[in-house]
Structures are given as structure tokens and as C-alpha cells.
Motif scaffolding. Structure first.
Motif, PDB file in Angstrom:
ATOM      1  N   ALA A  10       0.837  -1.200   0.000  1.00  0.00           N
ATOM      2  CA  ALA A  10       0.000   0.000   0.000  1.00  0.00           C
ATOM      3  C   ALA A  10       0.872   1.250   0.000  1.00  0.00           C
ATOM      4  O   ALA A  10       1.871   1.327   0.728  1.00  0.00           O
ATOM      5  CB  ALA A  10      -0.901   0.002   1.235  1.00  0.00           C
ATOM      6  N   TRP A  15      -5.927   1.577   7.309  1.00  0.00           N
ATOM      7  CA  TRP A  15      -5.680   1.286   8.728  1.00  0.00           C
ATOM      8  C   TRP A  15      -6.867   1.827   9.499  1.00  0.00           C
ATOM      9  O   TRP A  15      -6.964   3.022   9.751  1.00  0.00           O
ATOM     10  CB  TRP A  15      -4.355   1.922   9.174  1.00  0.00           C
ATOM     11  N   LYS A  17     -11.126   0.132  10.206  1.00  0.00           N
ATOM     12  CA  LYS A  17     -12.257  -0.377   9.419  1.00  0.00           C
ATOM     13  C   LYS A  17     -13.491  -0.476  10.295  1.00  0.00           C
ATOM     14  O   LYS A  17     -13.408  -0.375  11.518  1.00  0.00           O
ATOM     15  CB  LYS A  17     -11.915  -1.745   8.837  1.00  0.00           C
ATOM     16  N   GLN A  21     -15.835  -5.330   7.076  1.00  0.00           N
ATOM     17  CA  GLN A  21     -14.672  -5.103   6.229  1.00  0.00           C
ATOM     18  C   GLN A  21     -14.821  -3.860   5.337  1.00  0.00           C
ATOM     19  O   GLN A  21     -14.493  -3.902   4.152  1.00  0.00           O
ATOM     20  CB  GLN A  21     -14.423  -6.330   5.349  1.00  0.00           C
ATOM     21  N   SER A  27      -7.723   3.440   0.095  1.00  0.00           N
ATOM     22  CA  SER A  27      -6.289   3.148   0.057  1.00  0.00           C
ATOM     23  C   SER A  27      -5.885   2.867  -1.389  1.00  0.00           C
ATOM     24  O   SER A  27      -6.740   2.584  -2.235  1.00  0.00           O
ATOM     25  CB  SER A  27      -5.969   1.944   0.935  1.00  0.00           C
ATOM     26  N   SER A 106      -1.607 -12.439   3.657  1.00  0.00           N
ATOM     27  CA  SER A 106      -3.071 -12.493   3.569  1.00  0.00           C
ATOM     28  C   SER A 106      -3.576 -11.886   2.254  1.00  0.00           C
ATOM     29  O   SER A 106      -4.573 -12.351   1.702  1.00  0.00           O
ATOM     30  CB  SER A 106      -3.725 -11.822   4.769  1.00  0.00           C
ATOM     31  N   GLY A 144     -12.162 -11.604   3.036  1.00  0.00           N
ATOM     32  CA  GLY A 144     -11.122 -12.425   3.664  1.00  0.00           C
ATOM     33  C   GLY A 144     -10.051 -11.567   4.302  1.00  0.00           C
ATOM     34  O   GLY A 144      -9.587 -11.841   5.420  1.00  0.00           O
ATOM     35  N   GLY A 146      -8.903  -7.180   3.929  1.00  0.00           N
ATOM     36  CA  GLY A 146      -9.161  -5.940   3.193  1.00  0.00           C
ATOM     37  C   GLY A 146      -8.149  -5.683   2.087  1.00  0.00           C
ATOM     38  O   GLY A 146      -8.504  -5.395   0.935  1.00  0.00           O
ATOM     39  N   SER A 147      -6.859  -5.810   2.424  1.00  0.00           N
ATOM     40  CA  SER A 147      -5.821  -5.477   1.441  1.00  0.00           C
ATOM     41  C   SER A 147      -5.856  -6.436   0.249  1.00  0.00           C
ATOM     42  O   SER A 147      -5.384  -6.096  -0.836  1.00  0.00           O
ATOM     43  CB  SER A 147      -4.446  -5.494   2.103  1.00  0.00           C
ATOM     44  N   ARG A 150      -7.270  -5.496  -3.300  1.00  0.00           N
ATOM     45  CA  ARG A 150      -6.482  -4.737  -4.297  1.00  0.00           C
ATOM     46  C   ARG A 150      -5.586  -5.633  -5.131  1.00  0.00           C
ATOM     47  O   ARG A 150      -5.078  -5.224  -6.169  1.00  0.00           O
ATOM     48  CB  ARG A 150      -5.636  -3.662  -3.582  1.00  0.00           C
ATOM     49  N   SER A 202      -3.247  -7.693  12.179  1.00  0.00           N
ATOM     50  CA  SER A 202      -3.857  -6.520  11.530  1.00  0.00           C
ATOM     51  C   SER A 202      -5.199  -6.213  12.184  1.00  0.00           C
ATOM     52  O   SER A 202      -5.533  -5.043  12.403  1.00  0.00           O
ATOM     53  CB  SER A 202      -4.099  -6.776  10.048  1.00  0.00           C
ATOM     54  N   HIS A 206      -6.235  -2.622  13.444  1.00  0.00           N
ATOM     55  CA  HIS A 206      -7.369  -1.864  12.898  1.00  0.00           C
ATOM     56  C   HIS A 206      -8.319  -1.462  14.025  1.00  0.00           C
ATOM     57  O   HIS A 206      -8.793  -0.331  14.079  1.00  0.00           O
ATOM     58  CB  HIS A 206      -8.144  -2.715  11.884  1.00  0.00           C
ATOM     59  N   LEU A 252       1.213   5.787   9.370  1.00  0.00           N
ATOM     60  CA  LEU A 252       0.755   4.451   9.790  1.00  0.00           C
ATOM     61  C   LEU A 252       1.400   4.070  11.119  1.00  0.00           C
ATOM     62  O   LEU A 252       0.725   3.639  12.062  1.00  0.00           O
ATOM     63  CB  LEU A 252       1.124   3.430   8.696  1.00  0.00           C
ATOM     64  N   ASP A 293       5.199  -1.426   5.891  1.00  0.00           N
ATOM     65  CA  ASP A 293       3.959  -2.160   6.097  1.00  0.00           C
ATOM     66  C   ASP A 293       3.784  -2.276   7.615  1.00  0.00           C
ATOM     67  O   ASP A 293       4.475  -1.583   8.357  1.00  0.00           O
ATOM     68  CB  ASP A 293       4.112  -3.530   5.412  1.00  0.00           C
ATOM     69  N   ALA A 294       2.928  -3.172   8.073  1.00  0.00           N
ATOM     70  CA  ALA A 294       2.773  -3.323   9.522  1.00  0.00           C
ATOM     71  C   ALA A 294       3.887  -4.221  10.055  1.00  0.00           C
ATOM     72  O   ALA A 294       3.669  -5.370  10.425  1.00  0.00           O
ATOM     73  CB  ALA A 294       1.401  -3.906   9.831  1.00  0.00           C
TER      74      ALA A 294
HETATM   75  C1  DP6 Z   1      -0.787  -1.925   7.097  1.00  0.00           C
HETATM   76  O1  DP6 Z   1      -5.646  -6.210   4.965  1.00  0.00           O
HETATM   77  O2  DP6 Z   1      -4.092  -7.244   6.651  1.00  0.00           O
HETATM   78  O3  DP6 Z   1      -0.913  -3.557   5.349  1.00  0.00           O
HETATM   79  O4  DP6 Z   1      -8.629  -6.568   6.591  1.00  0.00           O
HETATM   80  O5  DP6 Z   1      -7.940  -7.198   8.902  1.00  0.00           O
HETATM   81  O6  DP6 Z   1      -7.157  -8.564   6.938  1.00  0.00           O
HETATM   82  P1  DP6 Z   1      -7.570  -7.192   7.444  1.00  0.00           P
HETATM   83  O7  DP6 Z   1      -6.281  -6.266   7.391  1.00  0.00           O
HETATM   84  P2  DP6 Z   1      -5.115  -6.212   6.346  1.00  0.00           P
HETATM   85  O8  DP6 Z   1      -4.509  -4.762   6.698  1.00  0.00           O
HETATM   86  C2  DP6 Z   1      -3.475  -4.242   5.951  1.00  0.00           C
HETATM   87  C3  DP6 Z   1      -2.904  -3.064   6.618  1.00  0.00           C
HETATM   88  C4  DP6 Z   1      -1.638  -2.526   5.983  1.00  0.00           C
HETATM   89  C5  DP6 Z   1      -1.934  -1.400   5.010  1.00  0.00           C
HETATM   90  C6  DP6 Z   1      -2.558  -1.764   3.680  1.00  0.00           C
HETATM   91  O9  DP6 Z   1      -2.243  -2.820   3.108  1.00  0.00           O
HETATM   92  O10 DP6 Z   1      -3.320  -0.914   3.182  1.00  0.00           O
END
Ligand code: DP6
Length: 341
Positions: A10, A15, A17, A21, A27, A106, A144, A146-147, A150, A202, A206, A252, A293-294
Motif C-alpha cells: 500500500a 488502517w 475499518k 470489512q 487506500s 493475507s 477475507g 481488506g488489502s 487490491r 492486523s 485496525h 501508519l 507495512d505493519a
Molecule cells: C498496514 O488487509 O491485513 O498492510 O482486513 O484485517 O485482513 P484485514 O487487514 P489487512 O490490513 C493491511 C494493513 C496494511 C496497510 C494496507 O495494506 O493498506
């Protein structure tokens, strides 16, 4: 049947929700090429079967934690893919990147699974109208993770309603096609400062945004940054691009540190790399910047025209901060592909 689906990084971060979802801000990400999940799905559709089962193997082995998550997920989407009520499924999945690389899987794994499930539905129920296949896969992938919404699109994708891109919405992602040629074939070198499992999931991260005192300001800022990124994309403004992605990375992590309880994922190596990158960029004019990232790992983004210069710098100055000297070289990719079986 099978799908190979890439991960994504991203640039404007998701970050925060709300159910179910739905992102608190739009983003935008770059789809990667090398870091992928390959998933194969076999199915047996039988309208007389009212109690079908789901089996899952990860890298050839039974992995109860993953299997439980997949079974729960598949149960949760049975109204969206009605044939699931009568279909026995066997899924096998593997990643092209090492398990303990600190790369979140994920996005690619849920992307690949969603693509397989939607293709299964298509085989059973008949073809989707043009353009709707990926839209549905993105919708399912979002549920499943959010990211993952994309990851089903090539190059750049935006997820979340924004007035900047007509057609964007909160339920599925949307491919971004209008960007300057300066951003073609961007490189992404991932510096593995720390491998291993994430310290904070995550989902927990979130949910901590719900009570973060800065969250509303952050959600407004993300919208504003996305709007600025659109201008940067149109104009090919490389300096503006770097300013925005680095600001997003810091914000972030600032959100993580100002949550209650606060947590910090950056490591001393992360900070040293950031310092060095900024110094090098000032000294040489190399088109290179970072995002995070996280986790503690640093994702460097650099122009393909500066690839040699950047590679030499990474080897001479940055590899020393990586765990066992590990880096992963990736780049912008053209999205998922079908696996011919
Ligand atoms: C920091 O998509 O892993 O990578 O929806 O709970 O599965 P869930 O979260 P996730 O969150 C990603 C957060 C990030 C920033 C991003 O990819 O936008």
C-alpha cells in the motif's frame, strides 16, 4: 483449476475499518510481481449433497490454523457463492516467498482463494458479464482480508470510495490506469529487518483505531493524500510521490504508537535504513524512497531507470541492517494469472 495471485504494497494505507470489512479511508497500492500465492482448487458440485466438506493443504501439509480460517471464511460467504452449499472442495496453496520473511501473505492468499472460488462459481453457474469476474473476486477477497481486494488487479489499485476515481467504492477495489510513464515498472526491494510472525495482528491494529484520538484526522489526511497522489500520478512528479509515500509510512506507524495500548513495530535497523535512504537521495538525486507495512521491514520503491544505482547502494549501505543480509527484489506486476493444470 488454479490461480497465482501477487501480494501488494500500500502507498496510501488502509488502517481502520468498520463492519463488515469496510475501510475508514480509501487506500491505494502497487501490485507486486514475485511475492505470490499459488492456489489450486478441485471441486465436486452435487445439488443432492447438502453437507459438503472443505479440505485445505498448505505447502502440501495439513495446517490446522490455516484450514480453520479458510473453512470459516468459506462458510461466511455462502450467500455470495450459492453453489458452495452443494460443493465439496479441496484446496492446496503455496507461497513463492519464504514463510518467515515478514511479508504479509493475507493479500496474496485471500486474493488467490477468491479468484478460485469465483471461477468455480462461473463454471457451475455460467459466465459473468464482462468485467464482473474480477470485481466479484475483489469483493470476496476483501471479506477475507481488506488489502487482498487490491491484489486482483495489475499495477495500481484503489479500494474505498473516493471522488478522485469514478467507480471506486468500499466493497471492491478498482484498477488505476491513469498514471505517468515515470511510474511504469517501479521496483520494490524489501529489506528484511525482522522476519517471523507479526507481533500484532492486523485485526487488532485496525480495531485500536476505533479509540485512537487522532483517527479522524488520519482518515481525513488519507483522503487528502490520495487526492494529492492522483495529481502526482498525472504530472509524473517524482519528488511529490516520495514525499507522499514516506508521509503515509510514518503516519501508519504514528497511529500504532499513539494507539492505546501503543505499540512500535519499527526496529533500530528500520530507522538506520530510513536515515541512509534520505541521505543517499539528497546526495545523488537517485529516485528512491521508502514505505513501511505493519512491521519492521522497509519497502524501497525506486525508478527502474535508477535500478543499478539503487542496487549498488542497497548492497553497500543497507544490507548490513537486514536479518542475515536478506533482501527480496520485487517490482510492479501485471496481476494474477491462471495456473494451467
Ligand atoms: C498496514 O488487509 O491485513 O498492510 O482486513 O484485517 O485482513 P484485514 O487487514 P489487512 O490490513 C493491511 C494493513 C496494511 C496497510 C494496507 O495494506 O493498506
Amino acid at each position: 483449476m488454479g490461480w497465482s495471485c501477487p501480494s501488494n504494497i500500500a502507498l496510501i494505507k488502509y488502517w481502520g475499518k468498520r463492519p463488515v470489512q469496510i475501510p475508514m479511508n480509501p487506500s491505494l497500492s502497487m501490485t507486486l510481481n514475485e511475492a505470490r500465492t499459488k492456489t489450486r482448487l478441485e471441486f465436486d458440485y452435487n445439488p443432492a449433497n447438502h453437507n459438503p466438506t472443505v479440505g485445505f493443504l498448505f505447502e502440501g501439509k495439513k495446517t490446522p490454523a490455516f484450514e480453520d480460517r479458510i473453512i470459516k471464511f468459506i462458510k461466511s460467504i455462502d450467500t455470495l457463492i450459492p453453489s458452495l452449499a452443494h460443493t465439496t472442495i479441496h484446496i492446496e496453496s503455496e507461497n513463492t516467498f519464504p514463510h518467515s520473511s515478514g511479508i504479509a501473505s493475507s493479500a496474496s492468499s485471500m486474493g488467490a482463494l477468491a479468484l478460485c472460488l469465483v471461477q468455480m462459481e462461473e463454471k457451475i453457474m455460467g459466465p459473468f458479464p464482462p468485467g464482473k469476474f474480477l470485481q466479484k473476486a475483489s469483493f470476496i477477497a476483501r471479506l477475507g482480508s481488506g488489502s487482498a481486494s487490491r491484489s486482483v488487479y495489475p499495477y495500481f489499485a484503489v479500494w474505498g470510495a473516493t471522488e478522485n476515481w469514478a467507480g471506486s467504492n468500499d466493497e471492491y477495489a478498482f484498477p488505476v490506469k491513469d498514471y505517468h510513464e515515470k511510474f511504469h515498472q517501479l521496483r520494490n526491494t524489501i529489506l528484511i529487518v525482522e522476519s517471523g510472525k507479526k507481533k500484532i495482528s492486523s485485526s487488532t491494529g485496525h480495531s485500536l483505531m476505533d479509540s485512537n484520538p487522532f483517527s479522524n484526522t488520519r482518515f481525513i489526511q488519507a483522503r487528502s493524500n490520495l487526492s494529492k497522489l492522483k495529481t502526482v500520478f498525472n504530472e509524473g512528479d517524482w519528488d511529490g510521490f516520495i514525499r507522499l509515500i514516506e508521509l503515509e509510512a510514518f503516519t501508519l506507524h504514528a497511529m500504532m504508537m499513539t494507539s492505546q495500548p501503543g505499540f512500535m513495530l519499527m526496529q533500530p535497523g528500520t530507522l538506520s535504513i530510513i536515515e541512509k535512504v534520505r541521505e543517499f537521495r539528497n546526495d545523488t538525486g537517485c529516485r528512491i524512497g521508502f514505505t513501511l507495512d505493519a512491521g519492521a521491514n522497509v519497502h524501497l520503491l525506486h525508478a527502474s531507470a535508477d535500478a543499478d544505482l539503487a542496487d549498488r547502494f542497497i548492497t553497500s549501505d543497507l544490507v548490513q541492517f537486514c536479518e542475515d543480509g536478506r533482501i527480496i527484489k520485487d517490482q510492479m506486476g501485471d496481476g494474477p494469472s491462471r495456473i494451467k493444470t
